[in-house]
Design a protein around this motif. Structure first.
Motif, PDB file in Angstrom:
ATOM      1  N   ALA A   1     -19.990  31.961  33.938  1.00  0.00           N
ATOM      2  CA  ALA A   1     -20.346  31.975  35.366  1.00  0.00           C
ATOM      3  C   ALA A   1     -21.741  31.818  35.615  1.00  0.00           C
ATOM      4  CB  ALA A   1     -19.589  33.309  35.682  1.00  0.00           C
ATOM      5  N   GLY A   2     -22.410  32.862  35.002  1.00  0.00           N
ATOM      6  CA  GLY A   2     -23.945  32.867  34.995  1.00  0.00           C
ATOM      7  C   GLY A   2     -24.434  33.981  35.991  1.00  0.00           C
ATOM      8  N   ARG A   3     -23.769  33.637  37.197  1.00  0.00           N
ATOM      9  CA  ARG A   3     -24.299  34.455  38.308  1.00  0.00           C
ATOM     10  C   ARG A   3     -23.380  35.487  38.593  1.00  0.00           C
ATOM     11  NH1 ARG A   3     -28.725  33.044  41.182  1.00  0.00           N
ATOM     12  NH2 ARG A   3     -27.990  33.701  43.058  1.00  0.00           N
ATOM     13  N   TRP A   4     -23.847  36.878  39.042  1.00  0.00           N
ATOM     14  CA  TRP A   4     -22.954  37.956  38.969  1.00  0.00           C
ATOM     15  C   TRP A   4     -23.520  38.669  40.374  1.00  0.00           C
ATOM     16  CZ3 TRP A   4     -18.777  39.361  35.998  1.00  0.00           C
ATOM     17  CH2 TRP A   4     -18.515  38.495  35.011  1.00  0.00           C
ATOM     18  N   ARG A   5     -22.521  39.297  41.059  1.00  0.00           N
ATOM     19  CA  ARG A   5     -22.804  40.531  41.895  1.00  0.00           C
ATOM     20  C   ARG A   5     -22.784  42.040  40.897  1.00  0.00           C
ATOM     21  NH1 ARG A   5     -23.217  38.175  46.903  1.00  0.00           N
ATOM     22  NH2 ARG A   5     -21.844  36.307  47.085  1.00  0.00           N
TER      23      ARG A   5
ATOM     24  N   THR B   1     -17.502  51.744  53.496  1.00  0.00           N
ATOM     25  CA  THR B   1     -18.019  50.226  53.233  1.00  0.00           C
ATOM     26  C   THR B   1     -19.243  49.939  52.808  1.00  0.00           C
ATOM     27  OG1 THR B   1     -16.303  49.546  54.992  1.00  0.00           O
ATOM     28  CG2 THR B   1     -17.746  47.777  54.321  1.00  0.00           C
ATOM     29  N   ILE B   2     -19.318  48.946  51.852  1.00  0.00           N
ATOM     30  CA  ILE B   2     -20.868  48.816  51.083  1.00  0.00           C
ATOM     31  C   ILE B   2     -20.856  47.334  51.013  1.00  0.00           C
ATOM     32  CG2 ILE B   2     -21.951  49.058  49.238  1.00  0.00           C
ATOM     33  CD1 ILE B   2     -20.357  51.742  48.630  1.00  0.00           C
ATOM     34  N   ALA B   3     -21.958  46.870  51.445  1.00  0.00           N
ATOM     35  CA  ALA B   3     -22.214  45.336  51.219  1.00  0.00           C
ATOM     36  C   ALA B   3     -22.816  45.132  49.805  1.00  0.00           C
ATOM     37  CB  ALA B   3     -23.257  44.910  52.183  1.00  0.00           C
ATOM     38  N   LEU B   4     -22.121  43.993  49.188  1.00  0.00           N
ATOM     39  CA  LEU B   4     -22.352  43.733  47.846  1.00  0.00           C
ATOM     40  C   LEU B   4     -23.855  43.116  47.957  1.00  0.00           C
ATOM     41  CD1 LEU B   4     -19.045  42.781  46.573  1.00  0.00           C
ATOM     42  CD2 LEU B   4     -20.135  44.673  45.939  1.00  0.00           C
ATOM     43  N   PRO B   5     -24.468  43.417  46.935  1.00  0.00           N
ATOM     44  CA  PRO B   5     -25.890  42.566  46.784  1.00  0.00           C
ATOM     45  C   PRO B   5     -25.705  41.201  46.505  1.00  0.00           C
ATOM     46  CG  PRO B   5     -25.255  43.889  44.569  1.00  0.00           C
ATOM     47  CD  PRO B   5     -24.291  44.186  45.735  1.00  0.00           C
ATOM     48  N   GLU B   6     -26.744  40.269  46.452  1.00  0.00           N
ATOM     49  CA  GLU B   6     -26.808  39.153  46.400  1.00  0.00           C
ATOM     50  C   GLU B   6     -26.678  38.794  44.751  1.00  0.00           C
ATOM     51  OE1 GLU B   6     -27.236  36.172  48.465  1.00  0.00           O
ATOM     52  OE2 GLU B   6     -26.742  38.009  49.844  1.00  0.00           O
ATOM     53  N   PRO B   7     -26.217  37.569  44.401  1.00  0.00           N
ATOM     54  CA  PRO B   7     -25.822  37.305  43.096  1.00  0.00           C
ATOM     55  C   PRO B   7     -27.288  37.459  42.436  1.00  0.00           C
ATOM     56  CG  PRO B   7     -24.505  35.789  44.391  1.00  0.00           C
ATOM     57  CD  PRO B   7     -25.466  36.665  45.299  1.00  0.00           C
ATOM     58  N   VAL B   8     -27.191  37.676  40.846  1.00  0.00           N
ATOM     59  CA  VAL B   8     -28.560  37.370  40.045  1.00  0.00           C
ATOM     60  C   VAL B   8     -27.885  36.751  38.877  1.00  0.00           C
ATOM     61  CG1 VAL B   8     -29.768  39.585  40.778  1.00  0.00           C
ATOM     62  CG2 VAL B   8     -27.942  39.772  39.106  1.00  0.00           C
ATOM     63  N   GLY B   9     -28.842  36.291  38.025  1.00  0.00           N
ATOM     64  CA  GLY B   9     -28.364  35.466  36.898  1.00  0.00           C
ATOM     65  C   GLY B   9     -28.781  34.006  37.283  1.00  0.00           C
ATOM     66  N   GLY B  10     -28.346  33.245  36.174  1.00  0.00           N
ATOM     67  CA  GLY B  10     -28.478  31.881  36.188  1.00  0.00           C
ATOM     68  C   GLY B  10     -28.019  31.122  34.987  1.00  0.00           C
ATOM     69  N   ALA B  11     -28.804  30.067  34.668  1.00  0.00           N
ATOM     70  CA  ALA B  11     -28.240  29.463  33.560  1.00  0.00           C
ATOM     71  C   ALA B  11     -28.548  30.356  32.028  1.00  0.00           C
ATOM     72  CB  ALA B  11     -29.036  28.169  33.167  1.00  0.00           C
ATOM     73  N   PRO B  12     -27.442  30.630  31.372  1.00  0.00           N
ATOM     74  CA  PRO B  12     -27.715  31.345  30.234  1.00  0.00           C
ATOM     75  C   PRO B  12     -28.646  30.805  29.193  1.00  0.00           C
ATOM     76  CG  PRO B  12     -25.329  30.983  30.665  1.00  0.00           C
ATOM     77  CD  PRO B  12     -26.112  30.359  31.414  1.00  0.00           C
ATOM     78  N   HIS B  13     -29.442  31.934  28.751  1.00  0.00           N
ATOM     79  CA  HIS B  13     -30.337  31.541  27.517  1.00  0.00           C
ATOM     80  C   HIS B  13     -30.729  32.347  26.826  1.00  0.00           C
ATOM     81  CE1 HIS B  13     -32.866  33.236  30.924  1.00  0.00           C
ATOM     82  NE2 HIS B  13     -33.474  33.559  30.084  1.00  0.00           N
ATOM     83  N   ALA B  14     -31.371  32.198  25.566  1.00  0.00           N
ATOM     84  CA  ALA B  14     -31.502  33.140  24.534  1.00  0.00           C
ATOM     85  C   ALA B  14     -32.803  33.904  24.812  1.00  0.00           C
ATOM     86  CB  ALA B  14     -31.895  32.460  23.068  1.00  0.00           C
ATOM     87  N   HIS B  15     -32.952  35.373  24.591  1.00  0.00           N
ATOM     88  CA  HIS B  15     -34.229  36.176  25.044  1.00  0.00           C
ATOM     89  C   HIS B  15     -33.968  37.116  23.735  1.00  0.00           C
ATOM     90  CE1 HIS B  15     -30.401  38.099  26.578  1.00  0.00           C
ATOM     91  NE2 HIS B  15     -30.820  39.294  26.083  1.00  0.00           N
ATOM     92  N   GLY B  16     -35.277  37.728  23.759  1.00  0.00           N
ATOM     93  CA  GLY B  16     -35.616  38.882  22.827  1.00  0.00           C
ATOM     94  C   GLY B  16     -35.559  40.126  23.383  1.00  0.00           C
TER      95      GLY B  16
END
Length: 283
Positions: A223-227, A268-283
Motif C-alpha cells: 500500500a505504501g500510503r496510510w492514513r 466526527t473527526i476528519a482523517l488526516p492526509e495520507p503519509v508514506g510512499g514507496a517503501p525503502h530501507a532505512h536505519g
C-alpha cells in the motif's frame, strides 16, 4: 476530550460523503458494563471458544476486561451487519487476527465486507470497524512502568529512539514512547501481522505535539500510503488508528464512547492526509 490529530485553524468540518462509509470507532471503559451484565451477555453472545478463553483467566479483572471487549465486538458488529450478536461467526487467521466470516448473499445492512480490530488496556477497550479496506487500532494508558517503556523504546528505529529521548525522563518521554508504540501496533495490526513485524523495520516522524509528519513503510508494504490518526479520547489514554490509503477517497471517523446501546451522537473527526510512499530501507 483531546483530539491529537493535526487540524489547522480554519479547517472545515469533515464532509459526509454517502459513498464513503465512515470509520466507526468505539471506546468503552470497563465500568460502562457492570460485571453481572457482561457475564449474562457473554453467555448468550460469545461462541464456545470465546467462553472457554474467558474461563481460563486467573484474575477477575482480566476476565472482566476480556468479557467487556468481546461483548463490545459482538454488539457493534451486530449493529453494523444487521445480524444477531450470537449469529456472527468470527474466525482467526494463521497469525491470530480475527475476521468476521462473510455471508454468501452479503450483509442484511448492505455490503459484504466488515473489517474490525480490537485493542484493550488499562480498563479500556477500543474497537475500529470499516466497510472497506482494513483497519488497525491500539490503545494504551500512560501508567506503564518506566522499565517496560524503556524496553519498548529499544524496539524502535534509532531515529525514533533519538526523538523520544529528546524529552526528559518522565511523562513527556513516556508520552512520546507510547505515541510511537500505539501507531506501530495499529499499523502492524492493520497489516494482519501484529508483533510478527519487527518495529525497527518501519518508522514514523511525529510532530512534537500531535500528528504524523512522515512514514517510512517496511519493504514489503504494497500500500505504501496510510492514513494515521492519533487520539487522546480521555486524559492519559492514547489511541491510534491506521488505514491504508490506496485511493483518493477520504472517509471521516465517528468516535463513539461507552457500550453500543447508548444513543449519544458520535464525535466526527476528519482523517488526516495520507503519509508514506514507496517503501525503502532505512536505519
Amino acid at each position: 476530550m483531546t483530539i491529537t490529530a493535526p487540524e489547522p485553524p480554519g479547517t472545515p468540518p469533515a464532509p459526509h460523503h454517502e459513498t464513503v462509509p465512515p470509520v466507526k470507532l468505539w471506546l468503552c471503559p470497563n465500568d460502562a458494563l457492570p460485571p453481572a451484565v457482561a457475564g449474562i451477555l457473554a453467555s448468550h453472545w460469545l461462541d464456545e471458544r470465546e467462553n472457554e478463553t474467558a474461563a481460563r483467566f486467573l484474575f477477575e479483572r482480566d476476565r472482566r476486561q476480556y468479557l467487556v471487549a468481546h461483548t463490545l465486538v459482538r454488539r457493534a458488529l451486530a449493529l453494523e451487519a444487521g445480524l444477531g450478536e450470537a449469529e456472527l461467526v468470527i474466525w482467526r487467521s494463521s497469525r491470530g487476527r480475527p475476521f468476521l466470516q462473510p455471508l454468501p448473499g452479503g450483509l442484511p445492512r448492505g455490503g459484504g465486507h466488515l473489517d474490525f480490530n480490537l485493542s484493550h488496556a488499562g480498563g479500556y477497550s477500543l474497537l475500529g470497524i470499516v466497510r472497506t479496506q482494513r483497519v488497525g487500532v491500539d490503545v494504551e494508558c500512560l501508567d506503564r512502568e518506566a522499565g517496560a517503556l524503556e524496553t519498548i523504546l529499544t524496539t524502535f528505529t534509532p531515529g525514533e529512539q533519538d526523538w523520544a529521548r529528546q524529552a526528559p525522563p518522565g511523562r513527556r518521554r513516556d508520552r512520546r514512547v507510547l505515541r510511537l508504540w500505539t501507531l506501530k501496533e495499529a499499523y502492524s495490526k492493520a497489516r494482519g501481522l501484529g508483533l510478527g513485524l519487527p518495529f525497527d523495520e518501519f518508522a514514523f516522524t511525529l510532530d512534537d505535539d500531535r500528528g504524523v509528519l512522515a512514514f517510512q513503510p517496511p519493504a514489503d508494504d504494497l500500500a505504501g500510503r496510510w492514513r494515521l490518526l492519533e487520539l487522546e479520547p480521555v486524559p492519559d489514554v492514547l489511541a491510534a488508528v491506521a488505514l491504508p490509503a490506496d485511493d483518493n477517497r477520504a472517509p471521516h471517523l465517528e468516535l463513539h464512547q461507552g457500550f453500543p446501546w447508548d444513543r449519544a451522537a458520535p464525535h466526527t473527526i476528519a482523517l488526516p492526509e495520507p503519509v508514506g510512499g514507496a517503501p525503502h530501507a532505512h536505519g
